[in-house]
Structure formats: structure tokens, C-alpha cells
Design a protein around this motif. Structure first.
Motif, PDB file in Angstrom:
ATOM      1  N   ILE A  60       0.840  -1.416   0.351  1.00 30.50           N
ATOM      2  CA  ILE A  60       0.155  -0.123   0.027  1.00 30.50           C
ATOM      3  C   ILE A  60       1.421   1.528  -0.087  1.00 30.50           C
ATOM      4  O   ILE A  60       0.864   2.441  -0.736  1.00 30.50           O
ATOM      5  CB  ILE A  60      -1.408   0.073   1.084  1.00 30.50           C
ATOM      6  N   ASN A  61       1.804   0.974   0.886  1.00 29.44           N
ATOM      7  CA  ASN A  61       2.690   2.360   1.046  1.00 29.44           C
ATOM      8  C   ASN A  61       3.847   2.170  -0.136  1.00 29.44           C
ATOM      9  O   ASN A  61       4.137   3.853  -0.202  1.00 29.44           O
ATOM     10  CB  ASN A  61       3.295   2.479   2.143  1.00 29.44           C
ATOM     11  N   THR A  76      -4.246   7.388  11.947  1.00 29.43           N
ATOM     12  CA  THR A  76      -3.759   6.050  10.499  1.00 29.43           C
ATOM     13  C   THR A  76      -2.239   6.411   9.638  1.00 29.43           C
ATOM     14  O   THR A  76      -2.085   5.291   9.552  1.00 29.43           O
ATOM     15  CB  THR A  76      -5.011   6.400   9.755  1.00 29.43           C
ATOM     16  N   ASN A  77      -2.081   7.885   9.035  1.00 32.54           N
ATOM     17  CA  ASN A  77      -0.656   7.825   9.038  1.00 32.54           C
ATOM     18  C   ASN A  77       0.987   8.165   9.048  1.00 32.54           C
ATOM     19  O   ASN A  77       0.537   9.505   9.816  1.00 32.54           O
ATOM     20  CB  ASN A  77      -0.966   8.679   7.719  1.00 32.54           C
ATOM     21  N   GLY A 105       2.206  11.911   8.357  1.00 38.17           N
ATOM     22  CA  GLY A 105       0.919  12.379   7.631  1.00 38.17           C
ATOM     23  C   GLY A 105       0.692  11.434   5.649  1.00 38.17           C
ATOM     24  O   GLY A 105      -0.837  11.686   5.259  1.00 38.17           O
ATOM     25  N   SER A 106       1.680  10.446   5.925  1.00 36.85           N
ATOM     26  CA  SER A 106       1.504   9.479   4.234  1.00 36.85           C
ATOM     27  C   SER A 106       1.442   7.829   4.638  1.00 36.85           C
ATOM     28  O   SER A 106       1.184   8.006   3.381  1.00 36.85           O
ATOM     29  CB  SER A 106       2.260  10.154   3.861  1.00 36.85           C
ATOM     30  N   ARG A 107       2.366   7.716   5.603  1.00 37.44           N
ATOM     31  CA  ARG A 107       2.896   5.892   5.291  1.00 37.44           C
ATOM     32  C   ARG A 107       1.786   5.841   6.214  1.00 37.44           C
ATOM     33  O   ARG A 107       1.932   5.851   7.652  1.00 37.44           O
ATOM     34  CB  ARG A 107       4.241   5.861   5.951  1.00 37.44           C
ATOM     35  N   MET A 108       0.708   4.770   5.293  1.00 32.21           N
ATOM     36  CA  MET A 108      -0.983   4.469   6.260  1.00 32.21           C
ATOM     37  C   MET A 108      -0.298   3.327   7.330  1.00 32.21           C
ATOM     38  O   MET A 108       1.029   2.136   6.844  1.00 32.21           O
ATOM     39  CB  MET A 108      -1.354   3.287   5.020  1.00 32.21           C
ATOM     40  N   LYS A 115      -2.764  20.638   0.277  1.00 32.08           N
ATOM     41  CA  LYS A 115      -3.454  20.323   1.921  1.00 32.08           C
ATOM     42  C   LYS A 115      -4.243  20.447   2.526  1.00 32.08           C
ATOM     43  O   LYS A 115      -3.781  21.868   3.419  1.00 32.08           O
ATOM     44  CB  LYS A 115      -1.756  19.892   2.474  1.00 32.08           C
ATOM     45  N   GLY A 174       6.722   9.153  -1.287  1.00 35.29           N
ATOM     46  CA  GLY A 174       6.282   7.819  -1.725  1.00 35.29           C
ATOM     47  C   GLY A 174       5.014   7.880  -0.428  1.00 35.29           C
ATOM     48  O   GLY A 174       4.765   9.134   0.539  1.00 35.29           O
ATOM     49  N   GLY A 175       4.590   6.700  -0.008  1.00 35.47           N
ATOM     50  CA  GLY A 175       3.588   6.399   0.942  1.00 35.47           C
ATOM     51  C   GLY A 175       2.235   6.463   0.634  1.00 35.47           C
ATOM     52  O   GLY A 175       1.601   6.474  -0.941  1.00 35.47           O
ATOM     53  N   HIS A 176       1.065   5.612   1.046  1.00 36.18           N
ATOM     54  CA  HIS A 176      -0.060   5.466   0.661  1.00 36.18           C
ATOM     55  C   HIS A 176      -0.821   7.001   0.169  1.00 36.18           C
ATOM     56  O   HIS A 176      -1.382   6.884   0.016  1.00 36.18           O
ATOM     57  CB  HIS A 176      -1.446   5.058   1.587  1.00 36.18           C
ATOM     58  N   GLU A 177      -0.487   7.778   1.257  1.00 36.50           N
ATOM     59  CA  GLU A 177      -0.950   9.674   1.027  1.00 36.50           C
ATOM     60  C   GLU A 177      -0.400  10.450   1.244  1.00 36.50           C
ATOM     61  O   GLU A 177       0.373  11.063   1.958  1.00 36.50           O
ATOM     62  CB  GLU A 177      -2.401   9.896   2.091  1.00 36.50           C
ATOM     63  N   PRO A 178       0.829  10.754  -0.424  1.00 36.40           N
ATOM     64  CA  PRO A 178       2.194  11.059  -0.391  1.00 36.40           C
ATOM     65  C   PRO A 178       1.667  12.561   0.063  1.00 36.40           C
ATOM     66  O   PRO A 178       0.528  13.335  -0.402  1.00 36.40           O
ATOM     67  CB  PRO A 178       2.452  10.553  -2.063  1.00 36.40           C
ATOM     68  N   VAL A 179       2.180  13.143   0.968  1.00 34.92           N
ATOM     69  CA  VAL A 179       2.502  14.878   0.796  1.00 34.92           C
ATOM     70  C   VAL A 179       3.857  15.053   0.994  1.00 34.92           C
ATOM     71  O   VAL A 179       4.679  14.595   1.245  1.00 34.92           O
ATOM     72  CB  VAL A 179       2.087  14.990   2.230  1.00 34.92           C
TER      73      VAL A 179
END
Lengths: 509, 509
Positions: A117-118, A391-392, A395-398, B434, B492-497
Motif C-alpha cells: 500500500i505504501n 492512520t498515517n 501524514g503519508s505512511r498508512m 493540503k 512515497g507513502g499511501h497518501e503522499p504529502v
């Protein structure tokens, strides 16, 4: 609707009922289309299917486009996998290792799927547990054409099944799916039937209120029904769950538990909501488990303690054994292996006081409100205004997903976030200037507790909240937090932020 | 419980009933302690008390510690003012100008109070409308010792009142307050009684489900009851509300309305939730009003259109007049002055199809879920992952409050955020990397609509969401948003910021 009050009466004779197509796992796996939406049972890392996912992984093992000797020899799977909660390695490791999962909803807790996922290799979205059933039943989340539900059960009939160690959203999955494959696992005792209380919510706008009037009431029976004809295959399996492993409580856990106990002792005296009982929920995890266990030490007077939450963890079993917990409602028996053995050995007795419900009832917003549940959940970080990241990382890594934390934090009349003040051996403060990701807003968080104290945020303005939360931070970080507040205050506004330095502390991973 | 189906039967004869202490406003104001929690009626800028707040402001006018001639001559007020929603200048201007308000909950929409909040002179916290009643009834939000409820009514008796143009949380306020002061306003027609449907929720854990089975049903009567002996004073008043003024729809509003109509036409065909009717809510404001009005142009087939929301705005009155709306449920008649006149002239007829409820029913999470309401709300900004800022400009400068937007966005099976793609004449993009403040998370937002199109976020991963939302941004900003996504993706990451540049665009005010 069956409402048997005798646990034994809820346990069927035998596992396979009627004229049922029993096949081996490899044959069953052939009924899962390559690009299917595959719904799976499982919640809290228990009650998930084991044999069919492994058979799918075997079938796909040669399908990788990696130049290896067997490239192209296997099935080329691109599944969308939907579970109720976390599941075992048979799904979130074995299928990931053969690149069989393209999409994954709404919660996971294994390193293989998490890494995928990440890395952006698996498209993931986390969803509130309470609404996931509607998301799949009424469309919009996944394509259900050609979809399959693969479900672990302790018993099955032509148009029903009885789930094993968790219920989760399985009732919604078998409704949404075109076909159903059932794994009947003989290592999961038939007596698990005694715990389950399956209720199916209606379809809006004619949806009735969920008719539960007390946290320990039963409004259904152990069976999940599905349309006759959907049952594609039954596989007889063995194999235990690979449940969560909890660490022993740390000193910090116990200090947090002490503060929580003190706070609750005051709160039950203050508010008329707790005149007769305290209804409480704890989030999944080692801290939650420790807090559950420690709650027996709080002096609640004559009040009954009642659990209305998402998972039954070992800490609750201890309280039940000690006679300190009147009843527990959850959607999963997310016990350790040792805890499962204790429960299995005396299932009918435990089932007098433990109800395992569908996830939209265990986590139902209306029920959390009506029962006045106190919610206690942990977090990655809390910012100075009470916004919570669950969750993250950075801010980004689930990590895993929002799970039920939003259901409870949003709807409880009293929402507590309990967390250690630091992470990474003290190198990271969990009280931060600005949450790098927000799962629960300032509107939903009432109280924050760390090992350093209790911040009661109710009725406070953002500036007041910040001052209270600094006192809950680790002493090493308080001066820096105050310096941040000075910088932010200079920019003015209701909720002062210094956007230039708000994330200076955030771990970039 | 009265459930009169004839609107006329809900209208009382006369305004003042029984042996009631009628006094002038100045005398009534003396019953408000200097440091009281003062609950006031009012929602959507209508139905708020007018004379007693002005009398309080007069009494305080000399109390300022500003070295002026009359310094110290008046009352030194430090009130905590709690309303259901926004109220008039008699409260949020006159009392602010004499520094009489120390604390203010949970919503406001006047420049004077807003400036005081953003300057840090008034401690403010916004709360969800649906839970505000419980917040005051069960404690934790404000101190209710010595508290007073000041309420505008069209009629009053020794232990009841009938509210005027809004109901809001007045029923909870008179329950929580130690004493009650009622303003009976003869410019508010008695026929307003015909709209009201007052229901009191019970106390957890024995709280029953709200027994409403359809959006247009009535489950109560027009009266709000309170304990005999709480009524401290009644004041006879005159004076109309100073309601919202809506701008005419802009081209952008109409383009958004067109996209919304197209989307809804597809959605009602796709999902079984809308086989017979579409239940819908719109947020307060000029855009919401325009969207309501434009909905009559959508082709919904034979489906009934039903409004289940927070406020009745002029756009809905137009739809009712055109026969395009079956019924409307709200907690406030937040009409323009012209709209109020239309309604007042024909109140009994409108009351056949319009129900004004208590705020915990109009906004009830369980009801929004059970009726399957489609929620349409606007926002300050939406970020590339679907997090929504509804309240704080630049992350810090409060506008009005979260109001009911969280109630609907969180609990609706389909949540739409509708907003123009830019602000400040195009100088600011409302689609941002954001969100500088988060009121509604990615877990609750399903669809975003701007004048440039529709982003259906259901079932998407964060990376997919971002790509869809870039296409809804103004073309001038799309390349920069893509460049941001490239930078974020590199981390990187699930929700990249990219936390270093995430707020580079944010207006610092």
C-alpha cells in the motif's frame, strides 16, 4: 427471528446441512474470477478464510511477470479484496507476495500488504466500519459484478452460514456478492454459534431503527442468510487463526490507565449519564488491552461496567472472569491464542455475557449515542487543538486504517484519546503542533490522556486547549511547544497556526 | 404527545396563557447574572431574542474599563452565550460591542463577534448541531449553575412556550438552564406554531430511537415544555428577524448546479436507494440556496424530491411553490425577509408540507442514515485527498463554525462537497495540496463538484483521488497541483504529502 436465551440452543448439530457442493480448496479457488471483487470474512485478525486464499496464491504463483522460470504459468490475478477488519497472512501476505491484490479495503495489519500500500502497488482506502456494509450493499465502493464472498464458518446450509470467530460485515458481503464460497473450519468450535447475534439493517429510506434496547440484548440469531443459489462451493478446512499478539503493559501504559481510572471515577459522579452503569469501548491494540485490564482497579461505586465496542480482547476476558464486567458486545473475538483457548474451553458460559454482533450494530452510530458509550481510543499523534491522526505516520505512511475509531469517537457523548506522550524511545513527541493527517477533528475529541495527565478539552477554545495539551506532553517537549504557540499566536486567528513551522517536528520516515 | 395533522389545530388562541410575570426588557435583564451562561434561541439568523439582549447591552454600556466618562457605571458582564445556530445583531453585535461576551458556542455569523473570536477576545468553540443538546443537558460544555435561557416565542404558558421562526436546541436549553426568560414577539405570527414538531430525546443508556419513520412525519407538537417554576419573566416584544441575505446565483453557481443535477440523474438510476424518492440536504448559504433552486431542473423521473436538512431557505420555497418538492424538514425558517413574508401570508398551507423540528432531530445522525439522505455542503477548501476545511480561513481564522455540515457529511450514504474552484476573484484555488484545517475527513467525503466537473471519490485510493480532483481545479492551477503531486510522490507513502510545500499556497490572511 430467533432470540434464544439459552446459549446451547443456538448451537447447531453438525457442520454441513443439506445438499451442499463440498470441494477442495483448489477447485473452489477456480470459482474466483481473475479480476474479481473478493469479499472475505475476518475481523480483528480472526475468523478469516484460510484455504481458498492460499489456493488462489498457489494458482497465481507462476503468474508473475518477473522473468522467472515459471513466469506466465499461473493465474494472473488482479483482485479487489474487501474485509471487515484485519485478516491473516493467508490473505494479506500470501496473495500480496504473488501480486494478486490490486485493491484493498478498508483495514489491514500485516507488513506485506502494508508495504504494498505504501509503495503504491495496492490501491487502498480505509472506511468507517459502521458504514462499510452500506458501501458494498448499495454500491459506489467496489464493482460487485462477478464478485465472490469467501467466508469462514463453523456450519453451513444451502442458504445460510454461521461465522467462526468474527462476524464483521460478512452479512453484507454475502448480500452484495454474486456467489458465496464457504470454508467450514473444524478447528473453530461449533459452540462459537452461541456468541453470534446477526441483525440485518433495512434499506433506506424505509430502514427501521436497530431495535437493540440494551448493550447485552440479543435481536437476531447465529445464522447469516443468503439467497439460495449463491452458494458456489464449500471447503472443509482446518487451521487456527493467527490472532494479534499483545505486549505486556509498560509503565507508561499503566500510568495512562491510572489517569483514565481517576478521570472516570470523577466523571461517573459528575454526570447523570452514569448513574447506574458505565458503558465503555476501547480501541484495538496493546494499550487498549492494558486499559481494559486495568479498569477493574477503578472505583465505580455500585455501577455496572459494560463493554460496547468492536473487539473482545484478553483484558475483557480477565474482567469477566473477575466478575467486574457485566457484559461485552463486540464484532470479533480478537483474543490471543491463549485467550481463545480459555474461551473455547468454556464457550457456553462466556456466551451468557458476550454477544458477537454484525459490525454495523457493534459500531452503530445510533447505538453508541443511545447507550451513551464512553469511547477510549489511541492515536499516532494529537495536535495542540485536539485534532487526531490515527492512520498515517508522517501524514503519508498508512498503518492499518481508521477502523472503528471514527464510529466511536464521533458518536460517543464522551470521547477519550489515550496515548503515550512520545514514540521512538522518546525521540518523537506525540503531542504535536499540527497533526500531519486528521482522522478525528477537534469537534469530536473531548479528553486526551497521556502518562503525564488529563487534558479535558470540553468547552475550551483552541487557545485554552493548547495550554492544557502542553501539560500532557513529555516535559522535554513542552518549551518547544510553547515556543510554537508563541509563533502561531503572532499570526492571530481563532486557532492560531504557524504554517511555516507546523510540521518541523514531523517524522518524514 | 400531540400529533395533530390539521395545521390549524396546532395554533393556540392568544399568546400569553395563565398567570405569567410580564415585565419590561430592562427588568428581565436583571435576572441574568453578570457571569451567567446565557442560552439563547435562534438558528439560521432567525427566531432569536431581541429585547433582553439589547437591554443587557444597555445595562453594560457603562461597564467598560476604557477610561471613558461612564466607565464603571454599568454592569460588568462576562457571559457565556450558547445558541443553536447563528443569531442577530442584538446578541452578536450589541453585546460584543460592550465586551459582555466572554465565551460563545457553537456558531455565529456576524462580523463583530467574528472579529472578537479571531482576536482572541471571545473564547469560541464550534460543535456539531446534533450533539449540542446533549452537550448542555449532560454537562461538560458549560457551567449551568445560575444559567438562564432567553428565548423568543410566539406563545407562552407557565411551563411551556412555542418558538417563533426557529426551534434549534431551545428544548435542550430550557432543560439545562436554571431559569427561563421568554420574549413573546407579536411581529412573529402565531401561525408559526403550525410548523413546529418538538421531540425530546431521552437520557442514555435508556434513550429510545427517535420514532420518526418518514422525513415528513410528525412525532411531537408545537410546544417546548419546561419545569414549572423556571419561568422567571416574560417580555412582550416586537421586531422582525434580520435574516440572511442571499446574493443572486452567479454563473459559477449555475455551472455547479448543472453538474450536480447531471450527477444526481445518474446516481438515482444507479442505486436502489433512490427507487422512489431522493432525500436531500443542502448547506446554508448563497450557493446552497442556488443549488436548491436549480434542483427543479434535474430529471429525476417519477421520483419524489424530499428535503431533510437544517434550514429552509428561499430556494426550497420556490420548489414547493412549483410543486417540485414533496416536503421539507428543517430546524429553522431561514428565509430572506421577502421569503418570510411569502411564508407568513400562507403559513397554514405551507405547514402541510414543511416541518420545523428540534436540531437533534433535523440533524440526527441516525435519521440521516435511515432516510438515506444525500448531503450537499460547501467548503472553504478541499485538498487533493478529499479532506475538507469548512471553518477556518488559512487554517486559523474562524468564519462561522462547523454547524450541521459534519452531521450530514458524516452520516449521509452519499456526501457531496460543492464549491467554486477559486476564491478572491481567481487568486486563490479552493482545490489545495493540503487542507489548512480539517473538518471533514477523506473517510466522509464521497463526491466533489466544482464548475469544472465532478470527482467521484468513492472506492478510490488517495493517489487516484488526487488525479480526479486536479481535473476539478481551475485550469490555471492544474499544472501547479500536478507539480505538487510529483514532489509529494517522491516521498512515497499511501497518501503522499510534501510537508515542506503543502501550505505554500495557503492565504496567510
Amino acid at each position: 427471528m430467533s432470540r434464544e436465551t439459552d446459549p446451547e440452543a443456538r448451537i447447531p448439530d453438525g457442520r454441513i446441512h443439506g445438499d451442499i457442493p463440498v470441494v477442495d480448496a483448489a477447485s473452489a479457488a477456480e470459482h474466483v474470477p481473475d479480476d474479481a471483487t473478493m469479499f472475505v470474512s475476518g475481523f480483528g485478525s480472526v475468523g478469516y478464510p484460510k484455504a481458498v486464499p492460499l489456493a488462489l496464491a498457489d494458482a497465481a504463483a507462476g503468474g508473475r511477470d518477473d522473468g522467472s522460470e515459471d513466469a506466465g504459468a499461473g493465474r494472473n490475478l488482479s483482485l479487489s479484496v474487501v474485509s471487515g477488519g484485519s485478516v491473516g497472512g493467508e490473505i494479506d501476505e500470501a496473495l500480496v507476495e504473488v501480486d494478486a491484490i490490486d485493491r484493498r479495503y478498508p483495514f489491514q495489519a500485516r507488513e506485506a500488504i502494508n508495504t504494498a500500500i505504501n509503495d503504491g502497488r495496492v490501491a487502498f482506502a480505509d472506511r468507517h466500519i459502521s458504514s462499510l456494509g452500506d458501501d458494498v450493499r448499495f454500491g459506489g465502493l467496489v464493482d460487485t459484478d462477478g464478485s465472490v464472498a469467501v467466508v469462514e464458518a463453523v456450519a453451513v446450509g444451502p442458504d445460510w452460514l454461521i461465522p467462526s470467530t468474527s462476524v464483521g460485515l460478512t452479512h453484507a458481503f454475502v448480500e452484495a456478492a454474486d456467489t458465496v464460497i464457504v470454508e467450514v473450519n473444524e478447528d473453530q468450535p461449533l459452540s462459537l454459534s452461541a456468541f453470534h447475534d446477526v441483525y440485518r439493517t433495512g434499506t433506506p429510506p424505509e430502514r427501521d431503527p436497530i431495535p437493540l434496547t440494551a448493550p447485552d440484548e440479543r435481536i437476531g440469531g447465529p445464522r447469516i442468510a443468503f439467497e439460495p443459489g449463491k452458494l458456489e462451493a464449500v471447503v472443509e478446512t482446518t487451521g487456527r487463526d493467527a490472532p494479534y499478539e499483545f505486549r505486556d503493559p509498560t509503565d507508561v501504559d499503566l500510568e495512562i490507565a491510572g489517569h483514565l481510572g481517576d478521570f472516570l471515577e470523577q466523571e461517573v459522579e459528575r454526570s447523570s449519564l452514569y448513574d447506574d452503569s458505565l458503558r465503555i469501548q476501547f480501541g484495538v491494540g496493546s494499550l487498549g488491552n492494558a486499559l481494559m485490564g486495568a479498569l477493574g482497579d477503578a472505583d465505580l461505586g455500585d455501577r455496572d461496567l459494560i463493554y460496547y465496542g468492536e473487539v473482545l480482547q484478553d483484558g475483557l476476558l480477565d474482567l469477566l472472569d473477575a466478575g467486574e464486567l457485566r457484559s461485552a458486545s463486540a464484532t470479533s473475538l480478537a483474543l490471543s491464542t491463549e485467550g481463545q483457548e480459555r474461551l473455547f474451553d468454556d464457550a457456553e458460559r462466556y456466551a451468557e455475557d458476550v454477544v458477537i454482533r454484525t459490525g454495523d450494530v457493534s459500531n452503530g452510530p445510533a447505538l453508541i449515542d443511545r447507550f451513551g458509550v464512553v469511547a477510549v481510543n489511541s492515536a499516532v499523534e494529537v495536535d495542540l487543538y485536539g485534532h487526531v491522526n490515527s492512520t498515517n505516520l508522517g501524514g503519508s505512511r498508512m498503518i492499518s486504517g481508521v477502523g472503528g475509531s471514527g464510529d466511536f469517537t464521533r458518536n460517543a457523548p464522551l470521547s477519550v484519546i489515550a496515548l503515550g506522550s512520545t514514540a521512538a524511545g522518546g525521540d518523537i513527541s506525540k503531542i504535536v503542533p499540527k497533526a500531519s493527517h486528521v482522522d478525528h477533528t477537534e469537534h469530536d475529541v473531548d479528553v486526551v490522556i497521556t502518562e503525564h495527565g488529563v487534558a479535558d478539552l470540553r468547552g475550551t477554545s483552541p487557545r485554552e486547549r493548547a495550554r492544557a495539551l502542553v501539560e500532557c506532553a513529555h516535559p522535554d517537549y513542552r518549551d518547544d511547544l510553547r515556543a510554537y504557540l508563541d509563533r502561531a499566536g503572532a499570526t492571530g486567528g481563532h486557532e492560531p497556526v504557524d504554517l511555516d513551522t507546523a510540521f518541523d517536528w514531523t517524522d518524514r520516515g
